[in-house]
Motif scaffolding. Structure first.
Motif, PDB file in Angstrom:
ATOM      1  N   UNK A  93      48.918  35.517  47.137  1.00 62.52           N
ATOM      2  CA  UNK A  93      49.675  34.488  46.432  1.00 62.52           C
ATOM      3  C   UNK A  93      50.318  35.077  45.176  1.00 62.52           C
ATOM      4  N   UNK A  94      51.326  34.373  44.671  1.00 61.35           N
ATOM      5  CA  UNK A  94      51.996  34.828  43.455  1.00 61.35           C
ATOM      6  C   UNK A  94      51.005  34.907  42.298  1.00 61.35           C
ATOM      7  N   UNK A  95      51.001  36.028  41.595  1.00 62.93           N
ATOM      8  CA  UNK A  95      50.134  36.305  40.459  1.00 62.93           C
ATOM      9  C   UNK A  95      48.654  36.371  40.837  1.00 62.93           C
ATOM     10  N   UNK A  96      48.367  36.578  42.113  1.00 62.39           N
ATOM     11  CA  UNK A  96      46.988  36.740  42.576  1.00 62.39           C
ATOM     12  C   UNK A  96      46.751  38.213  42.940  1.00 62.39           C
ATOM     13  N   UNK A  97      45.482  38.620  43.031  1.00 61.66           N
ATOM     14  CA  UNK A  97      45.178  40.019  43.328  1.00 61.66           C
ATOM     15  C   UNK A  97      45.657  40.447  44.715  1.00 61.66           C
ATOM     16  N   UNK A  98      46.139  41.672  44.794  1.00 57.96           N
ATOM     17  CA  UNK A  98      46.447  42.288  46.079  1.00 57.96           C
ATOM     18  C   UNK A  98      45.147  42.665  46.774  1.00 57.96           C
ATOM     19  N   UNK A  99      44.977  42.348  48.049  1.00 65.09           N
ATOM     20  CA  UNK A  99      43.795  42.833  48.770  1.00 65.09           C
ATOM     21  C   UNK A  99      43.738  44.361  48.757  1.00 65.09           C
ATOM     22  N   UNK A 100      42.520  44.906  48.746  1.00 65.40           N
ATOM     23  CA  UNK A 100      42.312  46.347  48.651  1.00 65.40           C
ATOM     24  C   UNK A 100      43.038  47.094  49.767  1.00 65.40           C
ATOM     25  N   UNK A 101      43.183  46.487  50.929  1.00 65.68           N
ATOM     26  CA  UNK A 101      43.862  47.102  52.069  1.00 65.68           C
ATOM     27  C   UNK A 101      45.211  47.708  51.686  1.00 65.68           C
ATOM     28  N   UNK A 102      45.918  47.060  50.755  1.00 67.42           N
ATOM     29  CA  UNK A 102      47.284  47.458  50.423  1.00 67.42           C
ATOM     30  C   UNK A 102      47.360  48.445  49.261  1.00 67.42           C
ATOM     31  N   UNK A 103      46.201  48.928  48.794  1.00 64.17           N
ATOM     32  CA  UNK A 103      46.145  49.800  47.624  1.00 64.17           C
ATOM     33  C   UNK A 103      45.606  51.174  47.988  1.00 64.17           C
ATOM     34  N   UNK A 104      45.581  52.064  47.001  1.00 60.92           N
ATOM     35  CA  UNK A 104      45.055  53.413  47.204  1.00 60.92           C
ATOM     36  C   UNK A 104      43.546  53.419  47.389  1.00 60.92           C
ATOM     37  N   UNK A 105      42.867  52.307  47.097  1.00 61.76           N
ATOM     38  CA  UNK A 105      41.434  52.210  47.339  1.00 61.76           C
ATOM     39  C   UNK A 105      41.135  51.788  48.771  1.00 61.76           C
ATOM     40  N   UNK A 106      42.171  51.395  49.509  1.00 61.23           N
ATOM     41  CA  UNK A 106      42.012  51.014  50.901  1.00 61.23           C
ATOM     42  C   UNK A 106      42.893  51.873  51.784  1.00 61.23           C
ATOM     43  N   UNK A 107      43.450  51.261  52.818  1.00 65.97           N
ATOM     44  CA  UNK A 107      44.296  52.011  53.753  1.00 65.97           C
ATOM     45  C   UNK A 107      45.669  52.328  53.173  1.00 65.97           C
ATOM     46  N   UNK A 108      46.056  51.623  52.110  1.00 64.89           N
ATOM     47  CA  UNK A 108      47.367  51.882  51.495  1.00 64.89           C
ATOM     48  C   UNK A 108      48.522  51.349  52.315  1.00 64.89           C
ATOM     49  N   UNK A 109      48.271  50.308  53.089  1.00 72.83           N
ATOM     50  CA  UNK A 109      49.304  49.693  53.931  1.00 72.83           C
ATOM     51  C   UNK A 109      50.233  48.838  53.074  1.00 72.83           C
ATOM     52  N   UNK A 110      51.513  48.786  53.416  1.00 72.81           N
ATOM     53  CA  UNK A 110      52.426  47.901  52.687  1.00 72.81           C
ATOM     54  C   UNK A 110      52.227  46.464  53.168  1.00 72.81           C
ATOM     55  N   UNK A 111      52.212  45.485  52.259  1.00 68.65           N
ATOM     56  CA  UNK A 111      51.987  44.093  52.658  1.00 68.65           C
ATOM     57  C   UNK A 111      53.210  43.472  53.313  1.00 68.65           C
ATOM     58  N   UNK A 112      52.972  42.425  54.071  1.00 72.60           N
ATOM     59  CA  UNK A 112      54.085  41.673  54.652  1.00 72.60           C
ATOM     60  C   UNK A 112      54.797  40.890  53.551  1.00 72.60           C
ATOM     61  N   UNK A 113      56.096  40.669  53.735  1.00 72.05           N
ATOM     62  CA  UNK A 113      56.894  39.891  52.792  1.00 72.05           C
ATOM     63  C   UNK A 113      57.815  38.963  53.564  1.00 72.05           C
TER      64      UNK A 113
END
Length: 212
Positions: A45-65
């Motif tokens: 959600x807007x201004x909510x945390x990104x799930x770890x999956x989409x970060x360098x601490x996870x798989x680093x996948x780009x999120x859907x938009x």
């Protein structure tokens, strides 16, 4: 890549941030007559945390938009994702996509990842590491919450982009040809001393940017 930095580094750099005012969304601004685009994601959600999956601490996948509200005169669209809280003079660029079709649209999860095929009509530009793909959020430990701005712009033309455009080329085109814009903020924080974490800390951080 930055997960092994000691937390003291993040504390030293705590007040060093590019700033919301330097985001492309605010540098171009909603000029008189410029429409507003609604940008959203099934991942956060807007201004909510990104799930770890989409970060360098996870798989680093780009999120859907997903986006809606491009005006009828739009001929193409541009996406630029920037970290407003990077300890750098300008926001850190995590992704650039040019040549997106006009009208309502979407990018699937993983569409911007390295080695992923994509639709021939659009192309990835260069992130701040001079790579033409998604750069996962990777804030320094202890540096606090970082705000990642997924900014979409509608253009009144289809520019003759270079093979892999960077931030400066995109900003120059936006200043002249942008007719609508929208912004979605995702946050991420890496606590002190973390290396691989299971879940990002929630944080409510206002955008703090007003239309001009």
């Amino acid at each position: 890549m930055l997960e092994k930095l000691p937390g003291v580094i993040g504390h030293v750099l705590l007040d060093q941030r590019a700033g919301l005012d330097k985001l492309a969304f605010n540098k171009v601004g909603l000029r008189s007559g410029m429409a507003a685009i609604t940008v959203s994601s099934l991942a956060f959600q807007d201004h909510a945390p990104l799930p770890v999956l989409y970060t360098a601490d996870g798989a680093g996948t780009s999120p859907s938009l997903q986006w809606t509200g491009l005006p009828a005169q739009a001929q193409s669209a541009v996406l630029i994702v920037e970290d407003a809280d990077a300890p750098t003079p300008q926001p850190l660029v995590h992704a650039i996509v040019v040549g997106l079709p006009p009208g309502d649209g979407a990018l699937r999860e993983g569409a911007l990842d390295e080695d992923e095929g994509h639709a021939p009509e659009w192309a990835c530009g260069l992130n701040s590491f001079l790579q033409a793909h998604w750069l996962p959020p990777d804030p320094p430990p202890g540096h606090g919450v970082h705000r990642y701005a997924f900014q979409l712009f509608a253009l009144s033309t289809m520019p003759a982009w270079s093979a892999k455009p960077g931030r400066e080329e995109v900003l120059e085109i936006l200043q002249t040809h942008a007719v609508a814009s929208g912004c979605l903020i995702g946050t991420y924080e890496r606590p002190d001393g973390s290396q691989k974490i299971e879940q990002a800390e929630p944080a409510a951080v206002p955008l703090g940017a007003s239309a001009v």
